[in-house]
Design a protein around this motif. Sequence first.
Motif, PDB file in Angstrom:
ATOM      1  N   ALA A  85     -23.167  61.661 -13.590  1.00  0.00           N
ATOM      2  CA  ALA A  85     -24.092  62.223 -14.477  1.00  0.00           C
ATOM      3  C   ALA A  85     -24.469  61.725 -15.737  1.00  0.00           C
ATOM      4  N   GLU A  86     -25.571  62.345 -16.150  1.00  0.00           N
ATOM      5  CA  GLU A  86     -25.913  61.474 -17.413  1.00  0.00           C
ATOM      6  C   GLU A  86     -26.836  62.507 -18.193  1.00  0.00           C
ATOM      7  N   PRO A  87     -27.140  61.933 -19.509  1.00  0.00           N
ATOM      8  CA  PRO A  87     -28.142  63.199 -20.407  1.00  0.00           C
ATOM      9  C   PRO A  87     -29.448  62.973 -19.946  1.00  0.00           C
ATOM     10  N   VAL A  88     -30.215  63.616 -20.622  1.00  0.00           N
ATOM     11  CA  VAL A  88     -31.826  63.793 -20.267  1.00  0.00           C
ATOM     12  C   VAL A  88     -32.472  62.601 -20.628  1.00  0.00           C
ATOM     13  N   ASP A  89     -31.838  61.859 -21.453  1.00  0.00           N
ATOM     14  CA  ASP A  89     -32.422  60.525 -21.988  1.00  0.00           C
ATOM     15  C   ASP A  89     -31.712  59.309 -21.233  1.00  0.00           C
ATOM     16  N   GLY A  90     -31.183  59.823 -19.902  1.00  0.00           N
ATOM     17  CA  GLY A  90     -30.389  58.361 -19.310  1.00  0.00           C
ATOM     18  C   GLY A  90     -31.495  57.848 -18.345  1.00  0.00           C
ATOM     19  N   VAL A  91     -30.990  57.309 -17.261  1.00  0.00           N
ATOM     20  CA  VAL A  91     -31.751  56.299 -16.267  1.00  0.00           C
ATOM     21  C   VAL A  91     -32.799  57.200 -15.619  1.00  0.00           C
ATOM     22  N   VAL A  92     -32.566  58.307 -15.303  1.00  0.00           N
ATOM     23  CA  VAL A  92     -33.678  59.106 -14.824  1.00  0.00           C
ATOM     24  C   VAL A  92     -34.689  59.745 -15.703  1.00  0.00           C
ATOM     25  N   GLY A  93     -34.167  60.347 -16.758  1.00  0.00           N
ATOM     26  CA  GLY A  93     -35.254  60.736 -17.603  1.00  0.00           C
ATOM     27  C   GLY A  93     -36.167  59.491 -18.334  1.00  0.00           C
ATOM     28  N   THR A  94     -35.346  58.383 -18.513  1.00  0.00           N
ATOM     29  CA  THR A  94     -36.131  57.208 -19.188  1.00  0.00           C
ATOM     30  C   THR A  94     -37.042  56.643 -17.976  1.00  0.00           C
ATOM     31  N   PHE A  95     -36.819  56.913 -16.811  1.00  0.00           N
ATOM     32  CA  PHE A  95     -37.732  56.315 -15.659  1.00  0.00           C
ATOM     33  C   PHE A  95     -38.890  57.307 -15.469  1.00  0.00           C
ATOM     34  N   PHE A  96     -38.958  58.401 -15.551  1.00  0.00           N
ATOM     35  CA  PHE A  96     -39.814  59.280 -15.303  1.00  0.00           C
ATOM     36  C   PHE A  96     -40.783  59.458 -16.449  1.00  0.00           C
ATOM     37  N   ALA A  97     -40.234  59.484 -17.721  1.00  0.00           N
ATOM     38  CA  ALA A  97     -40.916  59.216 -19.043  1.00  0.00           C
ATOM     39  C   ALA A  97     -41.923  58.242 -19.172  1.00  0.00           C
ATOM     40  N   ASP A  98     -41.314  56.928 -18.561  1.00  0.00           N
ATOM     41  CA  ASP A  98     -42.263  55.747 -18.654  1.00  0.00           C
ATOM     42  C   ASP A  98     -43.185  55.906 -17.672  1.00  0.00           C
ATOM     43  N   VAL A  99     -42.912  56.523 -16.391  1.00  0.00           N
ATOM     44  CA  VAL A  99     -44.015  56.539 -15.451  1.00  0.00           C
ATOM     45  C   VAL A  99     -44.931  57.446 -15.926  1.00  0.00           C
ATOM     46  N   ALA A 100     -44.885  58.721 -16.447  1.00  0.00           N
ATOM     47  CA  ALA A 100     -45.926  59.624 -16.841  1.00  0.00           C
ATOM     48  C   ALA A 100     -46.512  58.979 -18.045  1.00  0.00           C
ATOM     49  N   ARG A 101     -46.027  58.154 -18.857  1.00  0.00           N
ATOM     50  CA  ARG A 101     -46.723  57.674 -19.917  1.00  0.00           C
ATOM     51  C   ARG A 101     -47.764  56.321 -19.392  1.00  0.00           C
ATOM     52  N   ARG A 102     -47.132  55.721 -18.307  1.00  0.00           N
ATOM     53  CA  ARG A 102     -48.001  54.749 -17.956  1.00  0.00           C
ATOM     54  C   ARG A 102     -49.253  55.330 -17.113  1.00  0.00           C
ATOM     55  N   LEU A 103     -49.138  56.325 -16.170  1.00  0.00           N
ATOM     56  CA  LEU A 103     -49.960  56.888 -15.451  1.00  0.00           C
ATOM     57  C   LEU A 103     -50.851  57.803 -16.247  1.00  0.00           C
ATOM     58  N   GLY A 104     -50.503  58.388 -17.391  1.00  0.00           N
ATOM     59  CA  GLY A 104     -51.059  59.445 -18.128  1.00  0.00           C
ATOM     60  C   GLY A 104     -51.323  60.773 -17.418  1.00  0.00           C
ATOM     61  N   ILE A 105     -50.209  61.192 -16.619  1.00  0.00           N
ATOM     62  CA  ILE A 105     -50.203  62.357 -16.076  1.00  0.00           C
ATOM     63  C   ILE A 105     -48.931  63.175 -16.329  1.00  0.00           C
ATOM     64  N   TRP A 106     -49.202  64.627 -16.518  1.00  0.00           N
ATOM     65  CA  TRP A 106     -47.722  65.243 -16.669  1.00  0.00           C
ATOM     66  C   TRP A 106     -46.881  65.121 -15.255  1.00  0.00           C
ATOM     67  N   VAL A 107     -45.557  65.103 -15.366  1.00  0.00           N
ATOM     68  CA  VAL A 107     -44.476  64.964 -14.318  1.00  0.00           C
ATOM     69  C   VAL A 107     -43.528  65.943 -14.372  1.00  0.00           C
ATOM     70  N   VAL A 108     -43.372  66.797 -13.434  1.00  0.00           N
ATOM     71  CA  VAL A 108     -42.101  67.616 -13.138  1.00  0.00           C
ATOM     72  C   VAL A 108     -41.195  66.851 -12.612  1.00  0.00           C
ATOM     73  N   ALA A 109     -40.123  66.281 -12.984  1.00  0.00           N
ATOM     74  CA  ALA A 109     -39.311  65.194 -12.115  1.00  0.00           C
ATOM     75  C   ALA A 109     -38.291  65.684 -11.473  1.00  0.00           C
ATOM     76  N   GLY A 110     -38.840  66.800 -10.631  1.00  0.00           N
ATOM     77  CA  GLY A 110     -37.859  67.638  -9.593  1.00  0.00           C
ATOM     78  C   GLY A 110     -36.609  67.967 -10.017  1.00  0.00           C
ATOM     79  N   SER A 111     -35.530  67.412  -9.992  1.00  0.00           N
ATOM     80  CA  SER A 111     -34.067  67.608 -10.799  1.00  0.00           C
ATOM     81  C   SER A 111     -33.369  66.501 -10.441  1.00  0.00           C
ATOM     82  N   PHE A 112     -32.230  66.540 -11.160  1.00  0.00           N
ATOM     83  CA  PHE A 112     -31.156  65.480 -11.260  1.00  0.00           C
ATOM     84  C   PHE A 112     -29.700  65.897 -11.784  1.00  0.00           C
ATOM     85  N   HIS A 113     -28.761  65.249 -11.604  1.00  0.00           N
ATOM     86  CA  HIS A 113     -27.539  65.793 -12.265  1.00  0.00           C
ATOM     87  C   HIS A 113     -27.330  65.323 -13.661  1.00  0.00           C
TER      88      HIS A 113
END
Length: 265
Positions: free
Chosen positions: A54-82
């Motif tokens: 398990a990791e914080p919101v700025d861990g691997v999963v959070g950082t990954f989807f933040a980068d994708v949202a920024r690169r694509l220029g869309i809002w992302v509801v990143a499902g869920s994670f632990h």
Amino acid sequence: MRVAVCQLNARDDRAANLAAAEDLLVRAAAAGADLAVLPEYVDFLGPGDRMPPAEPVDGVVGTFFADVARRLGIWVVAGSFHEAGPDPARTWNTSLVFDRAGALAAAYRKIHLYDVEIPGRVSYRESATVAPGEQPVVVDVEGLRVGLSICYDLRFPELYRRLATDGGAELLVVPAAFMMHTGRDHWEILLRARAIENQCFVAAAGQTGDHEPGRTCFGRSMVVDPWGTVLAQVADGPGLVVTELDLDRLRTIRAELPSLANRRL
């Protein structure tokens, strides 16, 4: 507002799961989506002994989807994670929302946990490894009020009523990993009920297919309008649909059938 629901078959390979999710988001953005919704446990759905820490919101999963949202220029509801939780034995099941710039706009921790004990048939206690969240969350997406929920929450109408009345939600999102045996009988009915009774759009993104150990998810991700009409649905297997939300229709339905305004309890 154009909304995409993305359907995934996540397994026990986090890198492969994230790559598959990114591919769906790229396709959603190319189709003109403003907001894309991914399923519950988007990064890993497999045996517990192989689950990433398990990791914080700025861990691997959070950082990954933040980068994708920024690169694509869309809002992302990143499902869920632990998300790393209140104690070493329990995580939170957390949904993150990122804006077009990749900034974290909201985080919701799943409130309702699936605990069931049927002698001789099934014994499952989600609460043994997951801690419940406490707060309903509504996030403003460029003027659209979006209420957050996760999977088993769908069976608790009082949550969605609070999102609609206290939070002013107009769209309810449901990242999920709904099991096959309940999904085929209840998934669409519950989604349409939540839409009708709260006079909201509903965007539900589910896991699909087989996942070890011995789990099969229903899929059938869909978008439902405030009248309860299914606007679009993903076929079996990974994929997505993109749908335009007609907010004028929402306002017309609420004006002509004012059940929210007429409530007394």
